[in-house]
Design an enzyme around this catalytic site. Sequence first.
Site, PDB file in Angstrom:
ATOM      1  N   HIS A  87       0.934  -1.092   0.204  1.00  0.00           N
ATOM      2  CA  HIS A  87       0.040   0.017   0.042  1.00  0.00           C
ATOM      3  C   HIS A  87       1.040   1.290  -0.023  1.00  0.00           C
ATOM      4  CE1 HIS A  87      -4.191   1.705   1.302  1.00  0.00           C
ATOM      5  NE2 HIS A  87      -3.107   2.809   0.901  1.00  0.00           N
TER       6      HIS A  87
ATOM      7  N   HIS B  43       1.189   5.035  -2.243  1.00  0.00           N
ATOM      8  CA  HIS B  43       0.523   5.855  -3.438  1.00  0.00           C
ATOM      9  C   HIS B  43       1.777   6.417  -4.233  1.00  0.00           C
ATOM     10  CE1 HIS B  43      -3.711   5.758  -2.231  1.00  0.00           C
ATOM     11  NE2 HIS B  43      -3.231   5.220  -1.039  1.00  0.00           N
TER      12      HIS B  43
ATOM     13  N   GLU C  98     -10.948   3.493   7.564  1.00  0.00           N
ATOM     14  CA  GLU C  98      -9.860   4.561   7.925  1.00  0.00           C
ATOM     15  C   GLU C  98     -10.400   5.619   8.412  1.00  0.00           C
ATOM     16  OE1 GLU C  98      -8.111   6.147   4.467  1.00  0.00           O
ATOM     17  OE2 GLU C  98      -6.288   7.142   5.585  1.00  0.00           O
TER      18      GLU C  98
ATOM     19  N   ASP D 297       1.722   3.954   2.921  1.00  0.00           N
ATOM     20  CA  ASP D 297       0.801   4.980   2.453  1.00  0.00           C
ATOM     21  C   ASP D 297       1.397   6.068   1.525  1.00  0.00           C
ATOM     22  OD1 ASP D 297      -1.845   5.089   1.572  1.00  0.00           O
ATOM     23  OD2 ASP D 297      -2.317   6.355   3.771  1.00  0.00           O
TER      24      ASP D 297
HETATM   25  O1  LIG Z   1      -5.017   7.185   3.200  1.00  0.00           O
HETATM   26  C1  LIG Z   1      -5.559   7.622   2.086  1.00  0.00           C
HETATM   27  N1  LIG Z   1      -7.063   7.451   2.039  1.00  0.00           N
HETATM   28  C2  LIG Z   1      -7.898   7.572   1.258  1.00  0.00           C
HETATM   29  N2  LIG Z   1      -7.278   8.158  -0.076  1.00  0.00           N
HETATM   30  C3  LIG Z   1      -5.925   8.505  -0.060  1.00  0.00           C
HETATM   31  C4  LIG Z   1      -4.973   8.046   0.860  1.00  0.00           C
HETATM   32  N3  LIG Z   1      -3.790   8.278   0.578  1.00  0.00           N
HETATM   33  C5  LIG Z   1      -3.987   8.829  -0.821  1.00  0.00           C
HETATM   34  N4  LIG Z   1      -5.349   8.894  -0.936  1.00  0.00           N
HETATM   35  C6  LIG Z   1      -5.593   9.473  -2.468  1.00  0.00           C
HETATM   36  C7  LIG Z   1      -5.385  10.680  -2.872  1.00  0.00           C
HETATM   37  C8  LIG Z   1      -4.461  10.311  -4.024  1.00  0.00           C
HETATM   38  O2  LIG Z   1      -4.562  11.350  -5.040  1.00  0.00           O
HETATM   39  C9  LIG Z   1      -5.161   9.231  -4.788  1.00  0.00           C
HETATM   40  C10 LIG Z   1      -4.607   8.173  -5.466  1.00  0.00           C
HETATM   41  O3  LIG Z   1      -3.247   7.660  -5.297  1.00  0.00           O
HETATM   42  O4  LIG Z   1      -5.473   8.253  -3.563  1.00  0.00           O
HETATM   43 ZN   LIG Z   2      -3.993   4.875   0.898  1.00  0.00          ZN
END
Ligand SMILES: O=c1[nH]cnc2c1ncn2[C@H]1C[C@H](O)[C@@H](CO)O1
Ligand SMILES: [Zn+2]
Length: 363
Positions: free
Chosen positions: A17, A19, A209, A298
């Site tokens: 996980h 991004h 979350e 993350d």
């Molecule tokens: O922790 C998260 N929770 C929900 N959405 C998230 C988190 N971290 C990043 N994102 C979103 C923001 C990014 O633009 C998108 C794609 O990677 O995913």
């Molecule tokens: Zn995430």
Amino acid sequence: MTPTREQVRRAPKVLLHDHLDGGLRPQTIIDLAADNGHQLPDVGGELTAESLGRWFAEAADSGSLERYLETFDHTVGVMQTGPAITRVARECVEDLAADGVVYAEIRYAPEQHVETGLTLDEVVAAVQEGFDQAVVASGNRIVVRQLLTAMRHQARSMEIAELAVAWRDRGVAGFDIAGAEAGYPPTRHLDAFEYLQRENFHFTIHAGEAFGLPSIWQAIQWCGADRLGHGVRIIDDITVHDDGSVELGLLAAYVRDKRIPLEMCPWSNIQTGAAASIAEHPIGLLKRLRFRVTVNTDNRLMSQTSMTHEMTSLVEAFGYGLSDLEWFTINAMKSAFLPFDERFALISDVIKPAYAALRGEVA
Ligand SMILES: O=c1[nH]cnc2c1ncn2[C@H]1C[C@H](O)[C@@H](CO)O1
Ligand SMILES: [Zn+2]
């Protein structure tokens, strides 16, 4: 004996996980913004890699997922051309390989990278090019796959699911939904998940979350998620009695019985308010109860973290040793969206021998 930070760095790690748009190097953001004219935030002084990195960490450290997500405007904003995306993807894998990661699934939302005319296909190809370059440069010390994310507040999940399946033999191993959780339940994208199941494809869902058990329940029981992104709120279905005995509710028991992997991201949870501190993070109890727990980053930029940092923090807070870190790592490898034989080979040929050698050093 407690492993040192350097031993943790050298230990093989598996990351499920992470991004892509949450892991840029600050200097790269500055370079790419200069190229495409993206207006960076006011960092309250001279703009340097250091001050910008600090700005991201502080802005993301808000206690709210929604505010945390606002910082992505400045990473997504500079990832709008093929060469920019390829650079970010290449550097991502370089940074993970240097951190001792041997297998990674990196996610991002293709629909967010089409502002200046790239097609969705071109976005995926640009990411894959960067990954391929870095994997070759590392001497194949790391294996990397893409996960394609659809934004849960948008309505493009079916299209992104089809894109992921179209790329299944070219580097894309799975699908995900992300973005603000409250108000955007997983069932909003049920058609996409049902399509993926018919295609025998894999997916994870950010759930539990910023929102609680109903989100996890929907993700698993309605949508059929293979894994949970975070899933930290499963703790709300677990009661620890005064005498130390533990009682699992029906959903928590199901998650544990079915060995549903939890993609836990401790430092991210502290920033978004999902956990108060590492020592109080539910990962300690969930590991003790033998849920299928994995450790993840993350967003390395926003949380100023790395796999080594996450694991070292757990070593410090919970007194974990190398065997615990190996357990997390094998859990993650077992849960990867890679064919069984490839997972098995990484566990027996790479992960286990390296931990055995490290244990010899520490003992
Ligand atoms: O922790 C998260 N929770 C929900 N959405 C998230 C988190 N971290 C990043 N994102 C979103 C923001 C990014 O633009 C998108 C794609 O990677 O995913
Ligand atoms: Zn995430």
